[in-house]
Write a protein that holds these residues in place. Sequence first.
Motif, PDB file in Angstrom:
ATOM      1  N   ASN A 155       0.846  -1.185   0.000  1.00 49.12           N
ATOM      2  CA  ASN A 155       0.000   0.000   0.000  1.00 49.12           C
ATOM      3  C   ASN A 155       0.884   1.239   0.000  1.00 49.12           C
ATOM      4  O   ASN A 155       2.008   1.221   0.503  1.00 49.12           O
ATOM      5  N   ASN A 156       0.379   2.329  -0.565  1.00 48.45           N
ATOM      6  CA  ASN A 156       1.126   3.577  -0.536  1.00 48.45           C
ATOM      7  C   ASN A 156       0.174   4.720  -0.860  1.00 48.45           C
ATOM      8  O   ASN A 156      -1.032   4.499  -1.026  1.00 48.45           O
ATOM      9  N   ALA A 157       0.706   5.915  -0.923  1.00 52.01           N
ATOM     10  CA  ALA A 157      -0.100   7.086  -1.253  1.00 52.01           C
ATOM     11  C   ALA A 157       0.567   7.845  -2.389  1.00 52.01           C
ATOM     12  O   ALA A 157       1.783   8.067  -2.368  1.00 52.01           O
ATOM     13  N   SER A 174       4.360  -0.466   4.281  1.00 52.32           N
ATOM     14  CA  SER A 174       2.978  -0.023   4.102  1.00 52.32           C
ATOM     15  C   SER A 174       2.204  -1.108   3.362  1.00 52.32           C
ATOM     16  O   SER A 174       2.547  -1.458   2.229  1.00 52.32           O
ATOM     17  N   ASN A 205      -6.207  -0.137   4.981  1.00 55.16           N
ATOM     18  CA  ASN A 205      -5.099   0.492   4.271  1.00 55.16           C
ATOM     19  C   ASN A 205      -4.117   1.087   5.270  1.00 55.16           C
ATOM     20  O   ASN A 205      -4.470   1.990   6.036  1.00 55.16           O
ATOM     21  N   LEU A 207      -0.284   2.856   6.215  1.00 52.37           N
ATOM     22  CA  LEU A 207       0.828   3.669   5.722  1.00 52.37           C
ATOM     23  C   LEU A 207       1.843   3.836   6.842  1.00 52.37           C
ATOM     24  O   LEU A 207       1.478   4.195   7.972  1.00 52.37           O
ATOM     25  N   ASP A 329      -7.786   4.839  -4.853  1.00 52.20           N
ATOM     26  CA  ASP A 329      -8.833   5.721  -4.332  1.00 52.20           C
ATOM     27  C   ASP A 329      -8.878   7.009  -5.149  1.00 52.20           C
ATOM     28  O   ASP A 329      -7.860   7.706  -5.289  1.00 52.20           O
ATOM     29  N   ILE A 333      -7.127  11.258   0.699  1.00 52.16           N
ATOM     30  CA  ILE A 333      -7.116  10.687   2.053  1.00 52.16           C
ATOM     31  C   ILE A 333      -7.621  11.709   3.065  1.00 52.16           C
ATOM     32  O   ILE A 333      -8.443  11.396   3.933  1.00 52.16           O
ATOM     33  N   ARG A 342      -3.660  10.361  -2.421  1.00 55.29           N
ATOM     34  CA  ARG A 342      -4.648   9.322  -2.705  1.00 55.29           C
ATOM     35  C   ARG A 342      -4.024   7.949  -2.487  1.00 55.29           C
ATOM     36  O   ARG A 342      -2.879   7.714  -2.870  1.00 55.29           O
ATOM     37  N   ASN A 343      -4.805   7.069  -1.903  1.00 54.11           N
ATOM     38  CA  ASN A 343      -4.304   5.733  -1.570  1.00 54.11           C
ATOM     39  C   ASN A 343      -4.239   4.853  -2.819  1.00 54.11           C
ATOM     40  O   ASN A 343      -5.134   4.870  -3.671  1.00 54.11           O
ATOM     41  N   SER A 345      -3.008   0.666  -4.012  1.00 53.13           N
ATOM     42  CA  SER A 345      -2.656  -0.666  -3.492  1.00 53.13           C
ATOM     43  C   SER A 345      -2.385  -1.625  -4.643  1.00 53.13           C
ATOM     44  O   SER A 345      -3.015  -1.544  -5.707  1.00 53.13           O
TER      45      SER A 345
END
Length: 353
Positions: A155-157, A174, A205, A207, A329, A333, A342-343, A345
């Motif tokens: 996961n990341n942003a 993450s 989710n 981070l 997403d 966030i 924004r997320n 994955s």
Amino acid sequence: MKLITFTTALALWLLAGIYAQAQETDSASQTAVEELISLKEEIIKEEKDALKAEVENIIKRLESGNISESQAETLKQEAAEKHALNIQNRLAIIDNKVALLKRNGSIENNEDRITIRIITSGKDEDNIIFIGPKSKQRKYDRRTTSDFVLAFGLNNAITEGESLQDSDFKVAGSRFAELGWAWKTRVFKNTNWLRIKYGLSFQFNGLKPTDNRYYVDTGERTELQNYPLKLDKSKFRMDNLVVPIHFEFGPSKKIEHDDYFRYSTHNQLTVGLGGYAGINLSARQKLKFEDNGEDQKLKLKADYNTNNFIYGLSGYIGWQGVALYAKYDLNTIFKNNPIDQRNVSLGLRFDVD
């Protein structure tokens, strides 16, 4: 044959106990007679519906050129005779049971009583737990099936104006996870190339900020700040409840039997494209650090100015229930932050039937 899981075994054990307890109580003879008589109407309807479905399948084979018109007429006649005999024989069984019940006040043969069966006909057919009459026929066509969905990965942003290489979050640390239940419905009656997959899922989710930072809600915005002590762990997590919807494409194999057929995607490539929408259930942080020689843990749960409405795009490409899965997403966030994040994955998805 698929193995029965512990959950299935436990469910069977509980249901068997309920069934055994129910068997200890005999219903009144008159009630049993009425139930048997009503069962006759159900038998007639079942056989008529099965005949109708079989005839439709024969017509389809004729239209596609697989059989000739004379062969189609022969098959229709054979189907009609078979189901007529089925009705005759099944009604005779009911009549004999009614006569036996009226004469003796009970029925020794419990063929039509409620029972528990496990149908495990192999990977290309049904694999279900059935609770109902032993004589209940297999459904001719099942357009909707269901699966347990499990997904996990990185996961990341994505931060406005920055690349993932410049991310404020640890790539390996993450992560995301998803648990849910999905239904899959065949769109067209006579082909399975397009399906709609929909359900309900929990998304988690996570981070992990870099450089000894954590999130702080300043009132106007939520931003990363340095923590005054050395952090062993800093993790921010959002928990969401979403409704995912995917259009699933891909070939399938049609397996035909005398009284039912199924479409199987086993050993076939599947592609799903769609999205999801839902709500943010909670946002929280976990901090671990050492203070005065003692390990400390802080679990902080707050609003953090996160968006309450979650929506985004997702897709997967898979083989035999295992897929490469990605989601993004479209909502930011945090609300009202000067820089949008924004997320995103990427991971593996398992659809377990």
